[in-house]
Design a protein around this motif. Sequence first.
Motif, PDB file in Angstrom:
ATOM      1  N   ASN A 185       0.812  -1.223   0.000  1.00 14.75           N
ATOM      2  CA  ASN A 185       0.000   0.000   0.000  1.00 14.75           C
ATOM      3  C   ASN A 185       0.847   1.277   0.000  1.00 14.75           C
ATOM      4  OD1 ASN A 185      -2.480  -1.556   0.334  1.00 14.75           O
ATOM      5  ND2 ASN A 185      -1.762  -1.909   2.427  1.00 14.75           N
ATOM      6  N   THR A 186       1.892   1.272  -0.801  1.00 15.79           N
ATOM      7  CA  THR A 186       2.882   2.347  -0.726  1.00 15.79           C
ATOM      8  C   THR A 186       2.630   3.484  -1.706  1.00 15.79           C
ATOM      9  OG1 THR A 186       4.452   0.591  -0.183  1.00 15.79           O
ATOM     10  CG2 THR A 186       5.373   2.741  -0.613  1.00 15.79           C
ATOM     11  N   ILE A 187       1.983   3.202  -2.833  1.00 12.35           N
ATOM     12  CA  ILE A 187       1.840   4.244  -3.871  1.00 12.35           C
ATOM     13  C   ILE A 187       0.374   4.484  -4.214  1.00 12.35           C
ATOM     14  CG2 ILE A 187       4.120   3.822  -4.871  1.00 12.35           C
ATOM     15  CD1 ILE A 187       2.660   2.172  -7.082  1.00 12.35           C
ATOM     16  N   ARG A 188      -0.520   4.184  -3.289  1.00 14.91           N
ATOM     17  CA  ARG A 188      -1.945   4.320  -3.587  1.00 14.91           C
ATOM     18  C   ARG A 188      -2.370   5.768  -3.793  1.00 14.91           C
ATOM     19  NH1 ARG A 188      -4.640  -0.015  -3.933  1.00 14.91           N
ATOM     20  NH2 ARG A 188      -3.895  -1.979  -3.040  1.00 14.91           N
ATOM     21  N   GLN A 369       1.507  -6.790  -6.253  1.00 16.36           N
ATOM     22  CA  GLN A 369       0.146  -6.407  -6.607  1.00 16.36           C
ATOM     23  C   GLN A 369       0.008  -4.887  -6.665  1.00 16.36           C
ATOM     24  OE1 GLN A 369      -2.983  -9.130  -4.933  1.00 16.36           O
ATOM     25  NE2 GLN A 369      -1.361  -9.681  -3.481  1.00 16.36           N
ATOM     26  N   PRO A 370      -1.057  -4.381  -7.306  1.00 16.28           N
ATOM     27  CA  PRO A 370      -1.200  -2.934  -7.485  1.00 16.28           C
ATOM     28  C   PRO A 370      -1.127  -2.170  -6.160  1.00 16.28           C
ATOM     29  CG  PRO A 370      -2.798  -4.087  -8.832  1.00 16.28           C
ATOM     30  CD  PRO A 370      -2.145  -5.121  -7.976  1.00 16.28           C
ATOM     31  N   GLY A 371      -0.378  -1.079  -6.179  1.00 14.89           N
ATOM     32  CA  GLY A 371      -0.212  -0.255  -4.989  1.00 14.89           C
ATOM     33  C   GLY A 371       0.970  -0.632  -4.132  1.00 14.89           C
ATOM     34  N   ASP A 372       1.631  -1.757  -4.463  1.00 12.07           N
ATOM     35  CA  ASP A 372       2.759  -2.240  -3.667  1.00 12.07           C
ATOM     36  C   ASP A 372       4.081  -1.978  -4.389  1.00 12.07           C
ATOM     37  OD1 ASP A 372       0.850  -3.170  -1.937  1.00 12.07           O
ATOM     38  OD2 ASP A 372       1.009  -5.264  -2.590  1.00 12.07           O
ATOM     39  N   CYS A 373       5.155  -1.991  -3.615  1.00  8.78           N
ATOM     40  CA  CYS A 373       6.508  -1.843  -4.161  1.00  8.78           C
ATOM     41  C   CYS A 373       7.386  -2.960  -3.622  1.00  8.78           C
ATOM     42  CB  CYS A 373       7.129  -0.501  -3.765  1.00  8.78           C
ATOM     43  SG  CYS A 373       6.155   0.934  -4.185  1.00  8.78           S
ATOM     44  N   LEU A 374       8.335  -3.376  -4.415  1.00  5.42           N
ATOM     45  CA  LEU A 374       9.332  -4.350  -3.979  1.00  5.42           C
ATOM     46  C   LEU A 374      10.678  -3.647  -3.910  1.00  5.42           C
ATOM     47  CD1 LEU A 374      10.471  -7.179  -3.379  1.00  5.42           C
ATOM     48  CD2 LEU A 374      10.629  -7.529  -5.859  1.00  5.42           C
ATOM     49  N   TYR A 375      11.286  -3.652  -2.732  1.00  5.85           N
ATOM     50  CA  TYR A 375      12.640  -3.110  -2.593  1.00  5.85           C
ATOM     51  C   TYR A 375      13.636  -4.236  -2.796  1.00  5.85           C
ATOM     52  CZ  TYR A 375      17.028  -1.673  -0.485  1.00  5.85           C
ATOM     53  OH  TYR A 375      18.372  -1.425  -0.272  1.00  5.85           O
ATOM     54  N   MET A 376      14.566  -4.025  -3.751  1.00  2.70           N
ATOM     55  CA  MET A 376      15.637  -4.987  -4.016  1.00  2.70           C
ATOM     56  C   MET A 376      16.981  -4.276  -3.877  1.00  2.70           C
ATOM     57  SD  MET A 376      14.062  -7.096  -7.281  1.00  2.70           S
ATOM     58  CE  MET A 376      13.333  -5.655  -8.080  1.00  2.70           C
ATOM     59  N   PRO A 377      17.811  -4.694  -2.928  1.00  7.54           N
ATOM     60  CA  PRO A 377      19.148  -4.101  -2.793  1.00  7.54           C
ATOM     61  C   PRO A 377      20.007  -4.421  -4.016  1.00  7.54           C
ATOM     62  CG  PRO A 377      18.518  -5.335  -0.831  1.00  7.54           C
ATOM     63  CD  PRO A 377      17.535  -5.699  -1.904  1.00  7.54           C
ATOM     64  N   PRO A 378      21.119  -3.721  -4.174  1.00  6.93           N
ATOM     65  CA  PRO A 378      22.004  -3.978  -5.324  1.00  6.93           C
ATOM     66  C   PRO A 378      22.423  -5.439  -5.424  1.00  6.93           C
ATOM     67  CG  PRO A 378      22.679  -1.982  -4.176  1.00  6.93           C
ATOM     68  CD  PRO A 378      21.621  -2.627  -3.327  1.00  6.93           C
ATOM     69  N   LYS A 379      22.419  -5.919  -6.655  1.00  7.06           N
ATOM     70  CA  LYS A 379      22.935  -7.240  -7.029  1.00  7.06           C
ATOM     71  C   LYS A 379      22.102  -8.408  -6.515  1.00  7.06           C
ATOM     72  CE  LYS A 379      27.593  -5.728  -8.110  1.00  7.06           C
ATOM     73  NZ  LYS A 379      29.036  -5.994  -8.017  1.00  7.06           N
ATOM     74  N   TRP A 380      20.894  -8.127  -6.029  1.00  5.02           N
ATOM     75  CA  TRP A 380      19.969  -9.235  -5.752  1.00  5.02           C
ATOM     76  C   TRP A 380      19.380  -9.699  -7.077  1.00  5.02           C
ATOM     77  CZ3 TRP A 380      17.650 -12.159  -1.823  1.00  5.02           C
ATOM     78  CH2 TRP A 380      18.258 -12.025  -0.561  1.00  5.02           C
ATOM     79  N   TRP A 381      19.436 -11.003  -7.302  1.00  6.50           N
ATOM     80  CA  TRP A 381      18.899 -11.586  -8.533  1.00  6.50           C
ATOM     81  C   TRP A 381      17.371 -11.578  -8.487  1.00  6.50           C
ATOM     82  CZ3 TRP A 381      21.979 -13.445 -12.556  1.00  6.50           C
ATOM     83  CH2 TRP A 381      23.358 -13.484 -12.291  1.00  6.50           C
ATOM     84  N   HIS A 382      16.747 -11.329  -9.638  1.00  7.02           N
ATOM     85  CA  HIS A 382      15.285 -11.365  -9.675  1.00  7.02           C
ATOM     86  C   HIS A 382      14.780 -11.788 -11.057  1.00  7.02           C
ATOM     87  CE1 HIS A 382      16.764  -7.247 -10.331  1.00  7.02           C
ATOM     88  NE2 HIS A 382      15.732  -7.021 -11.140  1.00  7.02           N
ATOM     89  N   TYR A 383      13.745 -12.604 -11.019  1.00 10.90           N
ATOM     90  CA  TYR A 383      13.001 -13.063 -12.194  1.00 10.90           C
ATOM     91  C   TYR A 383      11.600 -12.470 -12.067  1.00 10.90           C
ATOM     92  CZ  TYR A 383       9.983 -16.407 -14.768  1.00 10.90           C
ATOM     93  OH  TYR A 383       9.036 -16.989 -15.579  1.00 10.90           O
ATOM     94  N   VAL A 384      11.078 -11.912 -13.169  1.00 11.79           N
ATOM     95  CA  VAL A 384       9.786 -11.224 -13.108  1.00 11.79           C
ATOM     96  C   VAL A 384       8.907 -11.684 -14.277  1.00 11.79           C
ATOM     97  CG1 VAL A 384       8.621  -8.979 -13.026  1.00 11.79           C
ATOM     98  CG2 VAL A 384      10.958  -9.202 -12.121  1.00 11.79           C
ATOM     99  N   ARG A 385       7.695 -12.124 -13.944  1.00 10.21           N
ATOM    100  CA  ARG A 385       6.742 -12.521 -14.981  1.00 10.21           C
ATOM    101  C   ARG A 385       5.398 -11.832 -14.720  1.00 10.21           C
ATOM    102  NH1 ARG A 385       5.015 -16.606 -18.627  1.00 10.21           N
ATOM    103  NH2 ARG A 385       2.757 -16.844 -18.551  1.00 10.21           N
ATOM    104  N   ALA A 386       4.858 -11.170 -15.752  1.00 11.42           N
ATOM    105  CA  ALA A 386       3.553 -10.523 -15.631  1.00 11.42           C
ATOM    106  C   ALA A 386       2.447 -11.569 -15.724  1.00 11.42           C
ATOM    107  CB  ALA A 386       3.385  -9.474 -16.722  1.00 11.42           C
ATOM    108  N   GLU A 387       1.615 -11.630 -14.700  1.00 15.23           N
ATOM    109  CA  GLU A 387       0.487 -12.562 -14.678  1.00 15.23           C
ATOM    110  C   GLU A 387      -0.723 -11.997 -15.414  1.00 15.23           C
ATOM    111  OE1 GLU A 387       0.759 -15.792 -13.212  1.00 15.23           O
ATOM    112  OE2 GLU A 387       2.793 -15.019 -13.483  1.00 15.23           O
ATOM    113  N   THR A 388      -0.778 -10.683 -15.548  1.00 15.34           N
ATOM    114  CA  THR A 388      -1.874  -9.975 -16.205  1.00 15.34           C
ATOM    115  C   THR A 388      -1.271  -8.824 -16.995  1.00 15.34           C
ATOM    116  OG1 THR A 388      -2.148  -8.358 -14.422  1.00 15.34           O
ATOM    117  CG2 THR A 388      -3.350 -10.453 -14.182  1.00 15.34           C
ATOM    118  N   PRO A 389      -2.064  -8.117 -17.806  1.00 18.43           N
ATOM    119  CA  PRO A 389      -1.552  -6.841 -18.344  1.00 18.43           C
ATOM    120  C   PRO A 389      -1.031  -5.986 -17.191  1.00 18.43           C
ATOM    121  CG  PRO A 389      -3.622  -7.402 -19.399  1.00 18.43           C
ATOM    122  CD  PRO A 389      -3.425  -8.410 -18.292  1.00 18.43           C
ATOM    123  N   SER A 390       0.102  -5.321 -17.417  1.00 14.79           N
ATOM    124  CA  SER A 390       0.819  -4.754 -16.271  1.00 14.79           C
ATOM    125  C   SER A 390       1.528  -3.459 -16.641  1.00 14.79           C
ATOM    126  CB  SER A 390       1.839  -5.790 -15.776  1.00 14.79           C
ATOM    127  OG  SER A 390       2.740  -5.227 -14.854  1.00 14.79           O
TER     128      SER A 390
END
Length: 398
Positions: A185-188, A369-390
């Motif tokens: 609920n960070t950017i609502r 999910q909408p309205g949320d943010c994910l904080y990732m520090p430098p060099k953390w690996w991440h895989y991202v797949r859109a489940e819906t239009p995004s």
Amino acid sequence: MDGPLLELFPRYADLEDLLQNELEARYILKKATEHLEGIKSNGKASEEEEIRYLVCALVDRNWERIHTGHFSSVPVTTRKIYAIACFFKIFFLLLESTDPRQKEKCSGILDEAQLLGCTDDWNDLKAALMEYLDKGQVETSEPLPILAAVKRVTCSCDIPQLDAPGINEFQTKCFQPQQPTLLLNTIRHWPAMDKWRDLNYLLQVAGNRTVPIEIGSNYASDEWSQQLVKIRDFLRRQFVDQSGDGHREIEYLAQHELFAQIPALKADICVPDYCTLSGSQETPAAVDIKAWLGPAGTISPMHYDPKHNLLCQVFGSKQIILAAPEDTPNLYPHESEFLGNTSQIDAAELDLKTFPLLQKVRFYKLLLQPGDCLYMPPKWWHYVRAETPSFSVSFWWE
């Protein structure tokens, strides 16, 4: 072209320092600015055809310089001269005609100036030209859909979650320990949350702009390519049009500085206060803002970024898989320089036979999910797949 717009064009005195060691550009832009001043003062000037030819030659010359070698090594001076020359090329084209077809041509040149050049010193001129060129350009096709809001679901999350933390809480629990965290609920409060699901709004504000689109769901695949397209065509192909067999090629507006290109969209978001945190008390962090817009099924393969990353979800949802920097040796990075920060694995379907070291890796999964943010520090690996239009917005800072 009206007087207030002409007043925003640079005068020669504004360009002298930039052109100090650029004899060709100095000669041409001096003549172009003098021509403009003549038109502003008495409505006419001489040598228009010759100057127009020289300005076009300057655009072509610096386009070649920009495309020689790697883009990151192109001097900023070259990119600035290219942008200014594009502005004056538009000026001369509009002296010839202001009909819709000519304006469309000028819009393409303006987009090239923004994508390849450096327009930061002339943001007011850029915005005014964009408004002038888009005015009266009629969109005759059928309206675009308003995307349905994604219903929030309760699901497991392998990393800590905080509900709209204050900056002090973020600093002590996330930033300082470099702990990936889902910020709920960070950017609502962003206007984008209500506006951007209406694709007609995006069409109105941004439809005429040309942007780089990735073709194919995954930039690490052999079939992946890039193409420059109008946003209006991208929106229709990915969110409306369907071929007869129900198949369409996935396209992705990914990692693009869309908000520098389209200031009206930047007004719909805010840079989170979290991004002001840095290792230096004296120097505020510089923040890179990137846009990620596409249909369901777009994928960013397992990779890492060198900066702090705050990935904010405006509409739609994304499945994300993380892995820590210390697992880098077990994640099989590509050996090529271009893909050195990208893993060879498919994080969604692990192949332990081909990549046995993956057994040592701890993976963390979550749903953004909408309205949320994910904080990732430098060099953390991440895989991202859109489940819906995004539509996501990422903020990167040192």
